[in-house]
Design a protein around this motif. Structure first.
Motif, PDB file in Angstrom:
ATOM      1  N   GLY A 197      -7.565 -11.806 -10.716  1.00  0.00           N
ATOM      2  CA  GLY A 197      -7.458 -10.369 -10.878  1.00  0.00           C
ATOM      3  C   GLY A 197      -8.093  -9.690  -9.684  1.00  0.00           C
ATOM      4  N   GLY A 198      -8.284  -8.380  -9.806  1.00  0.00           N
ATOM      5  CA  GLY A 198      -8.917  -7.651  -8.732  1.00  0.00           C
ATOM      6  C   GLY A 198      -8.021  -6.580  -8.149  1.00  0.00           C
ATOM      7  N   ARG A 199      -8.579  -5.860  -7.194  1.00  0.00           N
ATOM      8  CA  ARG A 199      -7.879  -4.756  -6.550  1.00  0.00           C
ATOM      9  C   ARG A 199      -7.683  -5.085  -5.073  1.00  0.00           C
ATOM     10  NH1 ARG A 199     -11.080   0.739  -5.718  1.00  0.00           N
ATOM     11  NH2 ARG A 199     -12.181  -0.715  -4.357  1.00  0.00           N
ATOM     12  N   VAL A 200      -6.475  -4.828  -4.581  1.00  0.00           N
ATOM     13  CA  VAL A 200      -6.164  -5.014  -3.159  1.00  0.00           C
ATOM     14  C   VAL A 200      -5.623  -3.693  -2.625  1.00  0.00           C
ATOM     15  CG1 VAL A 200      -4.787  -6.261  -1.458  1.00  0.00           C
ATOM     16  CG2 VAL A 200      -5.684  -7.462  -3.458  1.00  0.00           C
ATOM     17  N   ARG A 201      -6.235  -3.186  -1.556  1.00  0.00           N
ATOM     18  CA  ARG A 201      -5.832  -1.905  -0.964  1.00  0.00           C
ATOM     19  C   ARG A 201      -4.920  -2.183   0.228  1.00  0.00           C
ATOM     20  NH1 ARG A 201     -11.953  -0.636   0.070  1.00  0.00           N
ATOM     21  NH2 ARG A 201     -11.606  -2.761   0.842  1.00  0.00           N
ATOM     22  N   LEU A 202      -3.721  -1.638   0.184  1.00  0.00           N
ATOM     23  CA  LEU A 202      -2.699  -1.950   1.192  1.00  0.00           C
ATOM     24  C   LEU A 202      -2.183  -0.667   1.830  1.00  0.00           C
ATOM     25  CD1 LEU A 202       0.123  -4.546   0.871  1.00  0.00           C
ATOM     26  CD2 LEU A 202       0.704  -2.216   1.545  1.00  0.00           C
ATOM     27  N   GLY A 203      -2.050  -0.687   3.153  1.00  0.00           N
ATOM     28  CA  GLY A 203      -1.489   0.436   3.881  1.00  0.00           C
ATOM     29  C   GLY A 203      -0.165   0.063   4.508  1.00  0.00           C
ATOM     30  N   ALA A 204       0.815   0.966   4.459  1.00  0.00           N
ATOM     31  CA  ALA A 204       2.135   0.687   5.022  1.00  0.00           C
ATOM     32  C   ALA A 204       2.842   2.003   5.309  1.00  0.00           C
ATOM     33  CB  ALA A 204       2.972  -0.162   4.069  1.00  0.00           C
ATOM     34  N   SER A 205       3.834   1.930   6.179  1.00  0.00           N
ATOM     35  CA  SER A 205       4.643   3.103   6.495  1.00  0.00           C
ATOM     36  C   SER A 205       5.699   3.307   5.415  1.00  0.00           C
ATOM     37  CB  SER A 205       5.321   2.930   7.851  1.00  0.00           C
ATOM     38  OG  SER A 205       6.292   1.893   7.774  1.00  0.00           O
ATOM     39  N   THR A 206       6.344   4.467   5.435  1.00  0.00           N
ATOM     40  CA  THR A 206       7.395   4.738   4.450  1.00  0.00           C
ATOM     41  C   THR A 206       8.561   3.775   4.607  1.00  0.00           C
ATOM     42  OG1 THR A 206       8.338   6.395   5.942  1.00  0.00           O
ATOM     43  CG2 THR A 206       6.810   7.177   4.262  1.00  0.00           C
ATOM     44  N   GLY A 207       8.823   3.321   5.846  1.00  0.00           N
ATOM     45  CA  GLY A 207       9.918   2.385   6.067  1.00  0.00           C
ATOM     46  C   GLY A 207       9.704   1.077   5.334  1.00  0.00           C
ATOM     47  N   ALA A 208       8.473   0.547   5.370  1.00  0.00           N
ATOM     48  CA  ALA A 208       8.174  -0.716   4.682  1.00  0.00           C
ATOM     49  C   ALA A 208       8.099  -0.522   3.178  1.00  0.00           C
ATOM     50  CB  ALA A 208       6.866  -1.301   5.201  1.00  0.00           C
ATOM     51  N   ILE A 209       7.670   0.657   2.748  1.00  0.00           N
ATOM     52  CA  ILE A 209       7.496   0.906   1.320  1.00  0.00           C
ATOM     53  C   ILE A 209       8.838   1.064   0.613  1.00  0.00           C
ATOM     54  CG2 ILE A 209       6.690   2.669  -0.308  1.00  0.00           C
ATOM     55  CD1 ILE A 209       4.261   3.030   1.475  1.00  0.00           C
ATOM     56  N   ALA A 210       9.853   1.507   1.336  1.00  0.00           N
ATOM     57  CA  ALA A 210      11.134   1.815   0.696  1.00  0.00           C
ATOM     58  C   ALA A 210      11.745   0.612  -0.011  1.00  0.00           C
ATOM     59  CB  ALA A 210      12.101   2.368   1.740  1.00  0.00           C
ATOM     60  N   HIS A 211      11.791  -0.549   0.647  1.00  0.00           N
ATOM     61  CA  HIS A 211      12.480  -1.703   0.051  1.00  0.00           C
ATOM     62  C   HIS A 211      11.671  -2.996   0.122  1.00  0.00           C
ATOM     63  CE1 HIS A 211      16.110   0.628  -0.493  1.00  0.00           C
ATOM     64  NE2 HIS A 211      16.043   1.007   0.765  1.00  0.00           N
ATOM     65  N   LEU A 212      10.990  -3.239   1.236  1.00  0.00           N
ATOM     66  CA  LEU A 212      10.292  -4.517   1.401  1.00  0.00           C
ATOM     67  C   LEU A 212       9.101  -4.638   0.455  1.00  0.00           C
ATOM     68  CD1 LEU A 212      10.370  -4.790   5.291  1.00  0.00           C
ATOM     69  CD2 LEU A 212      11.735  -6.102   3.657  1.00  0.00           C
ATOM     70  N   LEU A 213       8.246  -3.635   0.447  1.00  0.00           N
ATOM     71  CA  LEU A 213       7.048  -3.724  -0.385  1.00  0.00           C
ATOM     72  C   LEU A 213       7.367  -3.827  -1.872  1.00  0.00           C
ATOM     73  CD1 LEU A 213       4.010  -3.880  -0.424  1.00  0.00           C
ATOM     74  CD2 LEU A 213       3.924  -1.381  -0.443  1.00  0.00           C
ATOM     75  N   PRO A 214       8.312  -3.057  -2.418  1.00  0.00           N
ATOM     76  CA  PRO A 214       8.632  -3.232  -3.842  1.00  0.00           C
ATOM     77  C   PRO A 214       9.042  -4.656  -4.200  1.00  0.00           C
ATOM     78  CG  PRO A 214       9.554  -1.177  -3.049  1.00  0.00           C
ATOM     79  CD  PRO A 214       9.016  -1.888  -1.848  1.00  0.00           C
ATOM     80  N   GLN A 215       9.734  -5.341  -3.295  1.00  0.00           N
ATOM     81  CA  GLN A 215      10.099  -6.736  -3.569  1.00  0.00           C
ATOM     82  C   GLN A 215       8.844  -7.600  -3.708  1.00  0.00           C
ATOM     83  OE1 GLN A 215      13.430  -8.345  -1.083  1.00  0.00           O
ATOM     84  NE2 GLN A 215      13.423  -6.303  -0.179  1.00  0.00           N
ATOM     85  N   ALA A 216       7.893  -7.379  -2.797  1.00  0.00           N
ATOM     86  CA  ALA A 216       6.654  -8.158  -2.857  1.00  0.00           C
ATOM     87  C   ALA A 216       5.871  -7.832  -4.125  1.00  0.00           C
ATOM     88  CB  ALA A 216       5.807  -7.871  -1.619  1.00  0.00           C
ATOM     89  N   LEU A 217       5.806  -6.566  -4.487  1.00  0.00           N
ATOM     90  CA  LEU A 217       5.047  -6.173  -5.673  1.00  0.00           C
ATOM     91  C   LEU A 217       5.672  -6.732  -6.948  1.00  0.00           C
ATOM     92  CD1 LEU A 217       4.217  -2.447  -4.809  1.00  0.00           C
ATOM     93  CD2 LEU A 217       2.749  -4.466  -4.585  1.00  0.00           C
TER      94      LEU A 217
END
Length: 294
Positions: A93-113
């Protein structure tokens, strides 16, 4: 003013539950005089008796009952806090703080999450929308744990930046336009353009792509949200240059995509602090790394 020790409160609760000093001493693995001393210190700190002892029977006083109620909550909260930290150390468990641009958040990051939620549901990823420069600054300061950044980036002391993905930049244009099979800077310069905000790395890349052909077009509008840019393209407002990930859903039928000539690539990296990486952060890095070839 001295604080009340949790050990003393634990002794009080154990005595109250077992109705016996001697039984509490055995359960807590303490000497009998130590148990008595714990209660004496609490009573001196509170300024009132907490337990009454008559004929070997131990009973909480009214003040004791009031403290017991609060003590049970404090001990439960302390136990939960320790359990949460242990789970984080173990990567459960735990908390992870992640920073990313809108370009990465649009499609790539949701797949990872999505994958992370399946494999490690107790890890909470808190996402901040940031430029690459701000992401690296906050990583160095310690207010972020992971960053998705545009490459290349200068070397920064204390940070690890690894190449992650290379995705082609494509021309997105209204479907009613007559478009060539491959789009050149010369052809696109004659069209109305919707480009990324000048503060982004993608804006720098596209400006260099045009400049290599001797062109310096002025866009109709500049934005920093790729989905908003695509909406404007679909409305016929102009053409855009955007990265295209292989797993991205098909664009709006009102939009056509064309490859660029010469080709242009958007490169991303994964950044984190050097040294020991917490288990929960490592799980996030592992999931992101699995997306590098998709």
């Amino acid at each position: 003013m001295r604080e009340i020790s949790l050990d003393r409160l634990r002794t009080l609760v154990t005595i109250a539950d077992l109705r016996s000093f001697a039984a509490a001493a055995r359960v807590l693995h303490l000497a009998a005089p130590t148990v008595s001393l714990h209660i004496q210190e609490l009573e001196e700190r509170i300024g009132a008796p907490l337990l009454s002892r008559k004929r070997g029977h131990v009973q909480p006083t009214t003040i004791g009952e009031s403290l017991l109620e609060k003590a049970r909550h404090l001990l439960a909260d302390a136990g939960q806090a320790l359990d949460d930290v242990r789970r984080q150390v173990q990567g459960l468990g735990g908390r992870v703080r992640l920073g990313a641009s809108t370009g990465a958040i649009a499609h790539l990051l949701p797949q990872a999450l999505e994958v992370l939620a399946q494999q490690h549901p107790a890890i909470d990823v808190q996402v901040s929308v940031l430029t690459s420069q701000n992401t690296l600054t906050r990583l160095a300061e310690g207010s972020l744990d992971v960053g998705l950044v545009a490459l290349p980036q200068p070397t920064m002391a204390g940070l690890v930046i690894k190449p992650w993905r290379r995705d082609p930049v494509m021309a997105f244009m209204p479907a009613h336009w007559e478009c060539p099979a491959r789009v050149t800077p010369r052809w696109l310069t004659s069209k109305p353009l919707i480009l990324n905000d000048s503060t982004t790395r993608l804006s720098q890349l596209t400006a260099e792509w045009f400049a290599a052909g001797g062109h310096h077009p002025v866009p109709r509008i500049q934005l920093n949200y790729n989905d908003a840019i695509k909406s404007l393209v679909s409305a016929g407002y102009g053409a855009a240059l955007l990265p295209h990930e292989a797993t991205t859903p098909s664009p709006d039928p009102r939009i056509v995509m064309r490859a660029l000539r010469p080709a242009l690539w958007r490169r991303l990296g994964v950044a984190h602090r050097a040294g020991c990486v917490e288990s929960s952060t490592q799980h996030v890095l592992d999931v992101l790394w699995d997306l590098r070839l998709i």
